[in-house]
Design an enzyme around this catalytic site. Structure first.
Site, PDB file in Angstrom:
ATOM      1  N   GLU A  49     -19.153 -16.249 -86.196  1.00  0.00           N
ATOM      2  CA  GLU A  49     -18.135 -17.253 -85.861  1.00  0.00           C
ATOM      3  C   GLU A  49     -18.525 -18.661 -86.280  1.00  0.00           C
ATOM      4  OE1 GLU A  49     -15.922 -17.174 -82.293  1.00  0.00           O
ATOM      5  OE2 GLU A  49     -15.578 -15.022 -82.370  1.00  0.00           O
ATOM      6  N   HIS A 274     -20.939 -17.542 -75.861  1.00  0.00           N
ATOM      7  CA  HIS A 274     -21.801 -16.360 -75.770  1.00  0.00           C
ATOM      8  C   HIS A 274     -23.246 -16.807 -75.557  1.00  0.00           C
ATOM      9  CE1 HIS A 274     -19.168 -13.059 -77.518  1.00  0.00           C
ATOM     10  NE2 HIS A 274     -18.412 -14.130 -77.623  1.00  0.00           N
TER      11      HIS A 274
END
Lengths: 408, 408
Positions: A49, A274
């Protein structure tokens, strides 16, 4: 490895959640990640990402002195978001794009536009180890656990990932897989991936673990996570993994596994929504290959493949229904257009006295029909592709099951 | 192979040109192909452009007794058109779809809808040879030799094909590649593929050749070929290939290569608009690998990769221009819509006396603007993906060149 019979390998894996204009405090976090990576000197850094190439370039400029080699994988409309930094030379790369990845019209989920992929990196030119491919990847996100419409797509991806690893790792000594797999450890996709490739889960195998409870990587304590989504999981969920496997005459052990715990060390903000996963692996040459993972668990493996195949079948039937209904809608729109054309022609030829409809609503209706025709045709084509891919995967799974049952 | 030190392998390759409703005398030709294959018993049959699954099922029913194993690859909207029949067990399959394959709006060319791919088959379970992957494929068609707008796409495909073969064949003994590559033998794409993988051309290596002059597979003598397209090539062109390579401790020789010559043997119609290619290979175990193909020709290889990279660069700039112009068109359409909305709002609020436009043309214009906006946005997204893929390939080629130059 003849001279140096062991190798200690430090791996860093993180889903960076770096979406331009959308992710909170993106630039600050990218800067923090870069600084930490420069301080810590891992051997291999796998990032997901990283959607903006500018962020990659910034990281590259910052990390060039300690990680001499790096690669950014391009794919899809936005990109794959995958990049890798390595202390060892990167010899070659290969990108495999999953054949199914959500729906283009689900704009709010956006998976389709990312071209989610698995990137393969051959590194380790300098070590007398044969280049092991550490592929790393991101699978389709799960947006609702109760009504998970994307499960068949994610299973196709897990299967393609497993097949990709099997086919490209035959000559490797060690295989590493890191990434955000968007699946819980007990999910059928993870069991399929692990069973079919023989990969081991660093969290389960680690001699020493330090980090969030149960190894979770999406936790309520992280200020960027959406708390409502984690309500059913008070500890959080584990969807980021480092998996590994020794292929020929080597053993790999996970000495240590760590995760960040809601904030970057010594800071008040986390690196991402995350948690990062950090593994220290110990690779050693051995007499015989330790490839026993498959043989012993073949019966369970057949069960897992059967379960996955059933889910893919469910997805297949849903896709077939959608293919049918979009096709029907396209035909109806076409019929409406033809009817209108006939009416217009009739009016032109003076068959009807005066005009049957006011011009404005007549042309609005025609435009509407054209719009629906185009949209429905596009969707029909898309679902046709989806059906083909799901059929193909089901067929491959059937072949795999036959092979599993035929083994002595 | 320890018991039987040599293996004679007969391979059949044909682009079947079996498009439902479009290809002439399709069912008759498929029946002929099936009968011939049953008579001749090859070891491996690689067929392309079998677009209808019904045709595949018919062939499978007919050939089941002599070719016990078969596989049909599904992809794209229409399918990949690839299928394989084998006398040896098919152990596993993998499909790799090229990332670029023409444009969805070039309906008359249709490549985009096919999802052109390379299929990988692992066969030979019964022989003590490690499973060699015979991938087979079809690349993007060439529609105009003078102004070949698809050259960059075909080069990306040739590169991805070469990378796919390199990465999946590391543990194989022998690699076979058959298919319609849509490239002439001297084209940069073929030189790139052969140079980067070390594959040898069965036609060039065959001890004994029997067939069309220069090994052509698209010839004026075939009643289905378009004569106008072949005007610059009075003998025809060679675009269907069987390529091979031994990897570890084996040698492969092409004993015999044959092509059909405009008609099916003993009949008055051909099998397809392409000629079939049939090779007999002789595989033998040897002391050391004959992998010298690369080393000796490294300098030429660097030239080929440079040439291919230049062409990909040309395609990249064209794609960037198209991305820009479609983006600009979308912005203009959006501005027009906003302008209209402002005018309508103005009229509603009574700022203007009466209506500035007649209702009908006003709404027609709005629909036109919406149509252009949607179309231009779609094209913009598509060309953005194209740019990413071309950039990715260029980067990989750059990496390959660096590796080539660094070798001693």
């Amino acid at each position: 490895m003849e001279g140096d019979p062991t190798l200690r390998l430090r791996i860093f894996d993180l889903n960076c959640w770096a979406i331009r204009y959308l992710s909170k405090r993106r630039q600050e976090r990218i800067r923090l990640i870069g600084e930490m990576l420069r301080r810590e000197t891992f051997d291999l850094v796998l990032l997901q990402e990283v959607w903006s190439e500018q962020d990659y370039s910034d990281l590259k400029a910052k990390l060039g002195s300690c990680y001499s080699f790096s690669h950014y994988f391009r794919s899809g409309v936005i990109g794959s978001g995958l990049c890798v930094f390595s202390r060892f030379p990167i010899l070659d790369t290969l990108l495999y794009q999953y054949s199914l990845n959500g729906y283009p019209y689900m704009l709010q989920h956006g998976d389709w536009f990312c071209g989610k992929s698995v990137g393969l990196v051959l590194a380790w030119g300098s070590q007398p180890l044969r280049p092991p491919p550490p592929p790393f990847c991101q699978l389709h996100a799960e947006y609702s656990r109760e009504k998970d419409a994307y499960l068949p797509h994610r299973l196709v991806q897990a299967w393609e990932l497993a097949q990709f690893i099997r086919h490209t790792s035959k000559a490797a000594d060690v295989v590493l897989l890191g990434g955000d797999l968007n699946m819980h450890p007990e999910d059928v996709g993870i069991r399929l991936l692990r069973g079919w490739t023989g990969l081991r889960d660093a969290f389960a195998e680690a001699t020493c673990f330090e980090g969030c409870e149960d190894g979770c990587t999406l936790i309520p304590n992280n200020c960027f996570t959406v708390k409502a989504e984690l309500l059913p999981f008070p500890l959080g969920i584990r969807i980021d993994y480092i998996l590994y496997k020794a292929i020929s005459g080597f053993t790999v052990k996970c000495e240590e596994l760590k995760t960040t715990m809601g904030t970057a060390p010594g800071m008040d903000i986390p690196f991402s929504d995350h948690e990062a996963v950090m593994a220290t692996l110990h690779i050693q040459r051995q007499g015989e290959a330790a490839g026993a993972t498959l043989g012993t668990a073949e019966l369970t493996l057949a069960d897992v493949v059967t379960e996955a195949r059933t889910e893919v079948g469910v997805g297949l039937r849903a896709a077939q229904r959608q293919r049918y209904s979009t096709g029907r809608m396209a035909v109806l729109a076409l019929l409406l257009l033809l009817l209108q054309a006939a009416a217009a022609l009739g009016a032109l030829m003076g068959l009807a006295a005066g005009q049957p409809f006011p011009k404005l609503s007549f042309s609005l209706l025609a435009f509407l029909a054209i719009g629906i025709l185009l949209l429905a045709t596009g969707l029909h084509l898309f679902h046709t592709m989806e059906v083909k891919m799901l059929q193909g995967t089901e067929e491959q799974m059937r072949m795999a099951l036959r092979a599993l049952h035929q083994r002595p």
